[in-house]
Design a protein around this motif. Structure first.
Motif, short mmCIF file in Angstrom:
data_model
loop_
_atom_site.label_atom_id
_atom_site.label_comp_id
_atom_site.label_asym_id
_atom_site.label_seq_id
_atom_site.Cartn_x
_atom_site.Cartn_y
_atom_site.Cartn_z
N TRP A 66 30.37 24.10 -14.91
CA TRP A 66 29.75 23.44 -16.11
C TRP A 66 29.14 24.95 -16.55
N CYS A 67 29.12 25.43 -15.98
CA CYS A 67 27.67 26.77 -17.06
C CYS A 67 28.19 27.06 -17.89
N CYS A 98 22.57 27.95 -19.00
CA CYS A 98 24.18 28.12 -18.24
C CYS A 98 23.06 27.63 -16.72
N ILE A 99 21.72 27.92 -16.94
CA ILE A 99 21.26 27.88 -15.27
C ILE A 99 21.27 26.66 -14.77
N SER A 100 20.28 25.85 -16.03
CA SER A 100 19.97 24.88 -15.90
C SER A 100 21.50 23.64 -15.74
N GLY A 105 22.94 26.45 -8.75
CA GLY A 105 21.79 27.80 -9.14
C GLY A 105 22.33 28.61 -8.83
N ALA A 106 24.01 29.31 -8.72
CA ALA A 106 24.77 30.72 -9.36
C ALA A 106 24.08 31.52 -10.58
N PRO A 107 24.08 30.47 -11.59
CA PRO A 107 23.82 32.27 -12.31
C PRO A 107 21.90 32.04 -12.39
N GLN A 108 21.43 33.46 -12.67
CA GLN A 108 20.15 33.81 -12.48
C GLN A 108 19.72 34.91 -13.50
N TRP A 109 17.79 34.08 -13.88
CA TRP A 109 17.48 35.26 -15.03
C TRP A 109 17.68 36.68 -14.31
N LYS A 115 18.43 38.22 -19.97
CA LYS A 115 19.74 37.78 -19.61
C LYS A 115 19.99 36.99 -18.22
N VAL A 116 21.23 36.56 -18.16
CA VAL A 116 21.98 35.94 -17.04
C VAL A 116 22.53 37.10 -16.74
N VAL A 117 22.60 36.15 -15.42
CA VAL A 117 23.54 37.61 -14.18
C VAL A 117 24.33 36.63 -13.06
N LYS A 118 25.09 36.44 -12.56
CA LYS A 118 25.79 35.55 -11.59
C LYS A 118 27.10 36.54 -10.61
N CYS A 119 27.50 35.94 -9.18
CA CYS A 119 27.71 36.50 -8.74
C CYS A 119 29.32 36.72 -9.46
N ASP A 120 30.16 37.58 -9.77
CA ASP A 120 31.46 37.31 -10.72
C ASP A 120 32.66 38.03 -9.46
#
Length: 169
Positions: A66-67, A98-100, A105-109, A115-120
């Motif tokens: 979805w993000c 993407c956070i919404s 809740g994977a994307p984080q501010w 900017k957004v960061v997330k587990c990759d």
């Protein structure tokens, strides 16, 4: 779906959060964003003893993330070769859509970057044939990472050992 799978043996996890610390260190993250999280469930009384469980929550690298669909700039992407979902920092404008959109809740501010960061799955490490940073530091060996078919076998063997141990009681 990602070609890779990261899973936790909840019976081994002691909730030390070393995986979270290692992730933040590897990604040079400030206080705030947590790309993987260890959630505490409990404590609950099991028999007469209090017991807590710990659940490891990384990004699930969804089949239809979805993000990615929500990102208006194309910054949130899914690698075609292995299904890893990641953020292209050059394209991220910090709109937080993407956070919404992510139910997990994977994307984080990241306030330092705006900017957004997330587990990759630590793509930089995967591309060099290494495991994600969180897996390498796990003190109890409860985190497992590999190709989906390999980790399925690990889970089957673990379950068989657990069932066999119950039969011994």
């Amino acid at each position: 779906m990602s070609k890779y799978y990261l899973f936790q043996d909840t019976h081994k996890c002691i909730g030390c959060h070393a995986c979270e610390v290692q992730c933040k260190t590897h990604k040079s993250l400030p206080v705030g964003p947590r790309l993987c999280q260890v959630l505490t469930v409990g404590p609950k009384l099991i028999g007469d003893l209090p017991k807590a469980s710990y659940i490891f929550m990384p990004c699930f690298h969804c089949e239809n993330p979805w993000c990615v669909a929500a990102c208006p700039t194309g910054a949130m992407q899914k690698r075609e070769k292995d299904g890893i979902v990641f953020v292209d920092n050059n394209l991220c404008v910090g709109c937080k859509t993407c956070i919404s959109a992510c139910p997990w809740g994977a994307p984080q501010w990241n306030p330092e970057l705006g900017k957004v960061v997330k587990c990759d799955y630590c793509m930089d490490r995967i591309d060099r044939g290494l495991k994600p940073a969180c897996v390498t530091i796990c003190t109890t060996g409860c985190l497992h990472f590999g190709k989906a078919e390999e980790t399925t076998q690990i889970r089957r063997e673990r379950h068989a050992r657990h069932v066999a141990a119950l039969d011994q009681e």
